[in-house]
Design a protein around this motif. Structure first.
Motif, PDB file in Angstrom:
ATOM      1  N   ILE A 116       0.840  -1.210   0.000  1.00 37.03           N
ATOM      2  CA  ILE A 116       0.000   0.000   0.000  1.00 37.03           C
ATOM      3  C   ILE A 116       0.871   1.253   0.000  1.00 37.03           C
ATOM      4  CG2 ILE A 116      -1.582   1.349   1.436  1.00 37.03           C
ATOM      5  CD1 ILE A 116      -2.874  -1.362   2.168  1.00 37.03           C
ATOM      6  N   HIS A 138       2.070   1.511  -3.595  1.00 39.12           N
ATOM      7  CA  HIS A 138       0.994   1.736  -4.578  1.00 39.12           C
ATOM      8  C   HIS A 138      -0.261   2.247  -3.866  1.00 39.12           C
ATOM      9  CE1 HIS A 138       3.464  -0.458  -7.458  1.00 39.12           C
ATOM     10  NE2 HIS A 138       3.583  -1.427  -6.565  1.00 39.12           N
ATOM     11  N   GLU A 176      -2.638   3.941  -5.003  1.00 38.77           N
ATOM     12  CA  GLU A 176      -3.835   3.921  -5.874  1.00 38.77           C
ATOM     13  C   GLU A 176      -4.670   2.657  -5.678  1.00 38.77           C
ATOM     14  OE1 GLU A 176      -0.434   2.137  -8.216  1.00 38.77           O
ATOM     15  OE2 GLU A 176      -0.694   3.978  -7.091  1.00 38.77           O
ATOM     16  N   LEU A 177      -4.063   1.620  -5.096  1.00 36.83           N
ATOM     17  CA  LEU A 177      -4.820   0.394  -4.824  1.00 36.83           C
ATOM     18  C   LEU A 177      -5.963   0.653  -3.851  1.00 36.83           C
ATOM     19  CD1 LEU A 177      -1.952  -2.227  -4.498  1.00 36.83           C
ATOM     20  CD2 LEU A 177      -3.588  -2.017  -6.351  1.00 36.83           C
ATOM     21  N   ARG A 207      -9.973   0.152  -4.413  1.00 39.08           N
ATOM     22  CA  ARG A 207     -10.821  -0.602  -3.481  1.00 39.08           C
ATOM     23  C   ARG A 207     -12.041   0.221  -3.093  1.00 39.08           C
ATOM     24  NH1 ARG A 207     -13.006  -5.110  -2.106  1.00 39.08           N
ATOM     25  NH2 ARG A 207     -13.301  -5.378   0.103  1.00 39.08           N
TER      26      ARG A 207
END
Length: 196
Positions: free
Chosen positions: A127, A130, A132-133, A137
């Motif tokens: 996390i 990245h 943007e994950l 979600r």
């Protein structure tokens, strides 16, 4: 009935199943399937193939050193038949199997103990790298909520339509019954006229 072990992967080989290979020196090799037989003929090392019991034991994934495992060893010592001995042996076999399963479960739990912390650390690192994950979600959760709301609205509309249909059916039945009463009155009047 004797259940043999596959020479390559250590899986059980039941009667009338598998392949038996007898070497020139009269040594028997039993295989559970052609996959094991072919691997044996290609001189593959079972400790290097991840799907074999030998690999799992060598890699420390299964219980190797335990007193319950020695009971499964074959003993070529003839013993005179005794009913009491057979009964106690059968009881002991079931008890030993219970103990072995309990120890295997404990071994597995002990081996998997640190995995939750590792997974959590890996997820945090992912996390951080990245972010943007998380947004993806959130979008997924929002879409899911919208789908659920749409389903609920559709159900409510269906209920309203069915209730409207039932009300219209009741009204139709009332109008039909009124029409039938009018017809019966007309018929009665006609009968009276014919009698007079």
């Amino acid at each position: 009935m004797r259940v043999y072990q596959c020479h390559f992967c250590s899986a059980p080989v039941y009667p009338l199943h598998g392949i038996m290979f007898v070497r020139n020196d009269a040594k028997e090799f039993r295989f559970c399937r052609s996959k094991c037989h072919k691997s044996f003929k290609q001189r593959r090392n079972p400790r290097k193939l991840r799907w074999t019991k030998a690999f799992r034991k060598a890699a420390g994934k299964e219980l190797v050193v335990d007193s319950t495992l020695t009971f499964a060893a074959r003993r070529n010592v003839p013993v005179r038949y005794n009913r009491d001995l057979v009964a106690t042996t059968l009881k002991a076999m079931s008890r030993i199997e219970e103990i072995r399963q309990k120890r295997e479960r404990a071994f597995y739990k002990n081996r998997m103990r640190g995995n939750k912390d590792k997974d959590l650390a890996y997820d945090r690192k992912l996390i951080e790298q990245h972010p943007e994950l998380l947004r993806m979600r959130e979008v997924e959760l929002r879409r899911k909520a919208e789908r659920l709301a749409a389903k609920e609205n559709a159900m409510e509309e269906e209920e309203e339509i069915t209730s409207d249909d039932m009300m219209s059916e009741d009204e139709d039945m009332e109008s039909e019954s009124e029409a039938e009463q009018v017809k019966q009155k007309v018929l009665l009047k006609n009968k009276r006229k014919t009698r007079a």
